[in-house]
Design a protein around this motif. Structure first.
Motif, PDB file in Angstrom:
ATOM      1  N   LYS A   1      -9.110   2.231   2.910  1.00  0.00           N
ATOM      2  CA  LYS A   1      -9.634   0.887   3.762  1.00  0.00           C
ATOM      3  C   LYS A   1     -10.438   0.249   2.781  1.00  0.00           C
ATOM      4  CE  LYS A   1      -9.613   3.037   8.359  1.00  0.00           C
ATOM      5  NZ  LYS A   1     -10.613   3.114   9.758  1.00  0.00           N
TER       6      LYS A   1
ATOM      7  N   LEU B   1       0.725  -1.285   0.005  1.00  0.00           N
ATOM      8  CA  LEU B   1      -0.005   0.068   0.008  1.00  0.00           C
ATOM      9  C   LEU B   1       0.976   1.076  -0.057  1.00  0.00           C
ATOM     10  CD1 LEU B   1      -2.780   1.527   0.275  1.00  0.00           C
ATOM     11  CD2 LEU B   1      -2.605   1.160   3.010  1.00  0.00           C
TER      12      LEU B   1
ATOM     13  N   LEU C   1       2.095  -7.959   3.814  1.00  0.00           N
ATOM     14  CA  LEU C   1       1.283  -6.658   3.503  1.00  0.00           C
ATOM     15  C   LEU C   1       2.097  -5.540   4.027  1.00  0.00           C
ATOM     16  CD1 LEU C   1      -1.231  -5.225   2.599  1.00  0.00           C
ATOM     17  CD2 LEU C   1      -2.180  -5.741   4.914  1.00  0.00           C
TER      18      LEU C   1
ATOM     19  N   THR D   1      -4.522  -1.633   8.983  1.00  0.00           N
ATOM     20  CA  THR D   1      -3.596  -2.833   7.965  1.00  0.00           C
ATOM     21  C   THR D   1      -3.105  -3.424   8.439  1.00  0.00           C
ATOM     22  OG1 THR D   1      -3.762  -0.573   6.299  1.00  0.00           O
ATOM     23  CG2 THR D   1      -2.293  -2.421   5.913  1.00  0.00           C
TER      24      THR D   1
ATOM     25  N   ILE E   1       3.201  -1.166   4.050  1.00  0.00           N
ATOM     26  CA  ILE E   1       2.954   0.061   3.732  1.00  0.00           C
ATOM     27  C   ILE E   1       4.240   1.011   3.304  1.00  0.00           C
ATOM     28  CG2 ILE E   1       2.090   2.271   4.799  1.00  0.00           C
ATOM     29  CD1 ILE E   1       0.117   0.691   6.482  1.00  0.00           C
TER      30      ILE E   1
ATOM     31  N   ILE F   1      -7.911  -1.743   0.242  1.00  0.00           N
ATOM     32  CA  ILE F   1      -6.890  -2.664   0.921  1.00  0.00           C
ATOM     33  C   ILE F   1      -7.771  -3.794   1.239  1.00  0.00           C
ATOM     34  CG2 ILE F   1      -6.685  -1.786   3.175  1.00  0.00           C
ATOM     35  CD1 ILE F   1      -3.820  -2.878   0.753  1.00  0.00           C
TER      36      ILE F   1
END
Length: 149
Positions: free
Chosen positions: A29, A14, A43, A64, A45, A32
């Motif tokens: 939100k 992300l 996952l 997340t 960021i 994802i």
């Protein structure tokens, strides 16, 4: 748009950029959460291009992280801008989010802090009631004597 979702190998990244605030976080939100996660291990960021983040952006990061835990994915924040890092630090979440690439301030280029005098109330009151040292008698013309008020 303040975000992109990049899928490569076993990672979903992300990528946050620009301003991430309340006007953006719900869309991020949803995006994802709806991204298929089967077959992925990470996952991630990436917020190195963030200019501004508010508390809803911090909540997005925590969302997340929880999403990754629910899906048995490894969560990490691989980079944050200096501004975003300050917000995370102020929120006390740097340890929880485990940010990998934290901007470093060079010790030689950072301003040297000058000696800061202790201005606490106890220190100031002690100075008022104690006799000054021989060389300091003329520096403080105002003196409070115990029992004078």
């Amino acid at each position: 748009m303040a975000f992109n979702i990049l899928v490569k190998d076993d990672r979903i990244t992300l990528k946050l950029s620009g301003n991430v605030d309340l006007s953006e976080t719900n869309d991020i939100k949803l995006a994802i959460a709806e991204e298929p996660k089967a077959g992925f291990k990470h996952l991630v960021i990436n917020g190195e291009a963030l200019e501004y983040i508010d508390s809803s952006g911090v909540a997005l990061m925590l969302f997340t992280k929880k999403l990754a835990a629910d899906q048995n994915l490894i969560f990490e924040v691989e980079a944050l801008s200096e501004n975003a890092q300050k917000v995370i630090n102020l929120a006390g979440l740097a340890g929880i989010l485990k940010i990998k690439n934290v901007p470093k301030i060079d010790a030689e280029t950072s301003p040297k802090s000058e000696k800061v005098e202790d201005l606490s109330l106890d220190f100031a009151l002690d100075d008022l009631f104690n006799e000054p040292a021989e060389g300091d008698k003329n520096k403080d013309p105002i003196k409070i004597n115990p029992g004078s008020f």
